[in-house]
Design a protein around this motif. Structure first.
Motif, PDB file in Angstrom:
ATOM      1  N   THR A   7      11.436  73.985  44.364  1.00 14.11           N
ATOM      2  CA  THR A   7      11.568  72.732  43.627  1.00 14.11           C
ATOM      3  C   THR A   7      11.303  71.527  44.520  1.00 14.11           C
ATOM      4  N   LEU A   8      10.985  70.397  43.881  1.00 15.08           N
ATOM      5  CA  LEU A   8      10.775  69.161  44.608  1.00 15.08           C
ATOM      6  C   LEU A   8      12.051  68.737  45.323  1.00 15.08           C
ATOM      7  N   ARG A   9      13.190  68.862  44.651  1.00 18.33           N
ATOM      8  CA  ARG A   9      14.458  68.509  45.276  1.00 18.33           C
ATOM      9  C   ARG A   9      14.724  69.382  46.510  1.00 18.33           C
ATOM     10  N   GLY A  10      14.383  70.656  46.414  1.00 16.06           N
ATOM     11  CA  GLY A  10      14.557  71.540  47.565  1.00 16.06           C
ATOM     12  C   GLY A  10      13.709  71.102  48.742  1.00 16.06           C
ATOM     13  N   SER A  36      25.864  70.527  47.569  1.00 14.50           N
ATOM     14  CA  SER A  36      24.581  70.591  46.857  1.00 14.50           C
ATOM     15  C   SER A  36      23.416  70.715  47.828  1.00 14.50           C
ATOM     16  N   VAL A  37      23.514  70.024  48.956  1.00 15.60           N
ATOM     17  CA  VAL A  37      22.467  70.141  49.981  1.00 15.60           C
ATOM     18  C   VAL A  37      22.378  71.576  50.479  1.00 15.60           C
ATOM     19  N   ARG A  42      19.693  76.981  50.441  1.00 16.40           N
ATOM     20  CA  ARG A  42      19.769  78.432  50.179  1.00 16.40           C
ATOM     21  C   ARG A  42      18.782  78.836  49.098  1.00 16.40           C
ATOM     22  N   ASN A  43      18.675  78.018  48.046  1.00 17.55           N
ATOM     23  CA  ASN A  43      17.737  78.329  46.962  1.00 17.55           C
ATOM     24  C   ASN A  43      16.299  78.360  47.473  1.00 17.55           C
ATOM     25  N   LEU A  44      15.976  77.401  48.339  1.00 21.79           N
ATOM     26  CA  LEU A  44      14.617  77.334  48.879  1.00 21.79           C
ATOM     27  C   LEU A  44      14.333  78.540  49.769  1.00 21.79           C
ATOM     28  N   GLU A  45      15.272  78.887  50.626  1.00 18.33           N
ATOM     29  CA  GLU A  45      15.089  80.044  51.501  1.00 18.33           C
ATOM     30  C   GLU A  45      14.994  81.334  50.695  1.00 18.33           C
ATOM     31  N   ASN A  46      15.799  81.450  49.651  1.00 23.26           N
ATOM     32  CA  ASN A  46      15.732  82.641  48.795  1.00 23.26           C
ATOM     33  C   ASN A  46      14.381  82.731  48.096  1.00 23.26           C
ATOM     34  N   VAL A  76       2.986  67.708  51.089  1.00 24.37           N
ATOM     35  CA  VAL A  76       3.217  67.688  49.644  1.00 24.37           C
ATOM     36  C   VAL A  76       4.006  66.442  49.252  1.00 24.37           C
ATOM     37  N   LEU A  77       5.075  66.138  49.974  1.00 24.87           N
ATOM     38  CA  LEU A  77       5.914  64.982  49.640  1.00 24.87           C
ATOM     39  C   LEU A  77       5.144  63.674  49.805  1.00 24.87           C
ATOM     40  N   ALA A  78       4.323  63.590  50.853  1.00 24.74           N
ATOM     41  CA  ALA A  78       3.532  62.377  51.066  1.00 24.74           C
ATOM     42  C   ALA A  78       2.531  62.169  49.934  1.00 24.74           C
TER      43      ALA A  78
END
Length: 313
Positions: A7-10, A36-37, A42-46, A76-78
């Motif tokens: 996700t973008l937030r991740g 939440s951080v 963890r979600n991104l690593e998973n 990507v973010l830039a």
């Protein structure tokens, strides 16, 4: 197809963690709670199936996979930030003429982007964009040959001029790579005396009662950085100047200024008799461009500048 859970937030959380090495600071930057951080990471690593940070170290350190992924995430973010700038571009079609001047600190990345975005908006207008030293920009603005000027503030009270602060740009020490005692053993490479940045540096050194031998005085920023990279001396510049000299980074090291904190303010200036909404809209665009093109990449490379190098407003 994007991996499920990516996700973008991740990505934003990971970039903030990589920059600061701290869950608490990443939470402050992203506006999330600390739990939440941690969950976003963890979600991104998973989702990626690999650890991006060494969770057993404080401050957190990136793993090899994390360092590799960070470069892609920053790109990507830039690009997303630039897309946002282009989508939120103002409508300047009502103007018949617009002239804007910028200091040459932004020639590498920001000025070409700004020129393109403004030209797209000025559908029926005469458009002029020039680059000049700060003091010359103020003279052009006073003579009413420019509507807008993006420059370092001179520190003087400017009658009849409105200011829109854009970015706080702290002064830093730049030395040849590996030269630990450069200030003691190598000469001071100065900017040319007639430049505003030179006057600001010299004024600060005078306040600190510091004097250095006057041997080199260089009018070209890139020439100055090239000389430092060749080991000919050390210099005082700013993160904006350091990032502009990317071609010389292999031979440079940036450090906090050893003579006390001081900084310059980069602002957009216009005459107070122009009450149009245009200056505020251009200032907002400049802030977005500065964040994505200069400030975020600089903080990623020099994380110790956090809270000192910052976009205003």
């Amino acid at each position: 197809m994007v991996i499920k859970g990516l996700t973008l937030r991740g990505l934003e959380v990971f970039e903030a963690l990589a920059r600061t090495g701290s869950v608490a600071q990443a939470a402050e930057i992203t506006g999330l709670s600390q739990p939440s951080v941690s969950q976003q990471l963890r979600n991104l690593e998973n989702a990626l199936g690999t650890e991006l940070v060494d969770h057993g170290r404080r401050p957190m350190r990136l793993t090899q996979a994390g360092r590799s992924f960070l470069a892609r995430a920053e790109t990507v973010l830039a690009e997303l930030q630039m897309a946002q700038s282009e989508l939120t571009v103002m409508d300047l079609g009502h103007l018949t003429i617009l002239s804007i001047g910028l200091i040459d600190d932004f020639d590498n990345d920001l000025t070409p982007r700004l020129a393109t975005l403004l030209a797209d908006s000025l559908t029926r207008s005469k458009f002029k964009l020039i680059t000049l030293p700060s003091l010359d920009l103020f003279a052009e603005l006073e003579a009413q040959r420019l509507h807008l000027a993006v420059s370092a503030h001179s520190g003087e009270v400017l009658e009849g001029v409105a200011e829109y602060p854009l970015v706080q740009d702290p002064f830093i020490l730049v030395t040849p790579k590996g030269a630990q005692d450069a200030v003691q053993t190598l000469p001071f490479l100065r900017y040319a005396r007639e430049q505003l940045i030179s006057r600001q540096i010299e004024a600060h050194l005078a306040r600190q009662k510091l004097e250095f031998e006057e041997r080199f005085e260089i009018g070209s920023h890139l020439a100055l950085m090239a000389m430092v990279a060749r080991g000919l001396g050390w210099a005082i510049t700013t993160p904006l100047g350091f990032m502009r000299a990317a071609r010389f980074h292999e031979g440079l090291e940036a450090h906090p200024a050893p003579f006390g904190d001081f900084s310059r303010m980069i602002s957009l200036f216009t005459r107070t008799d122009w009450s149009d909404q245009v200056p505020q809209e251009v200032a907002d665009m400049m802030r977005r461009l500065m964040r994505s093109q200069i400030v975020d990449p600089a903080l990623s490379q020099l994380p110790w500048l956090e809270s000192r190098l910052k976009v205003m407003g």
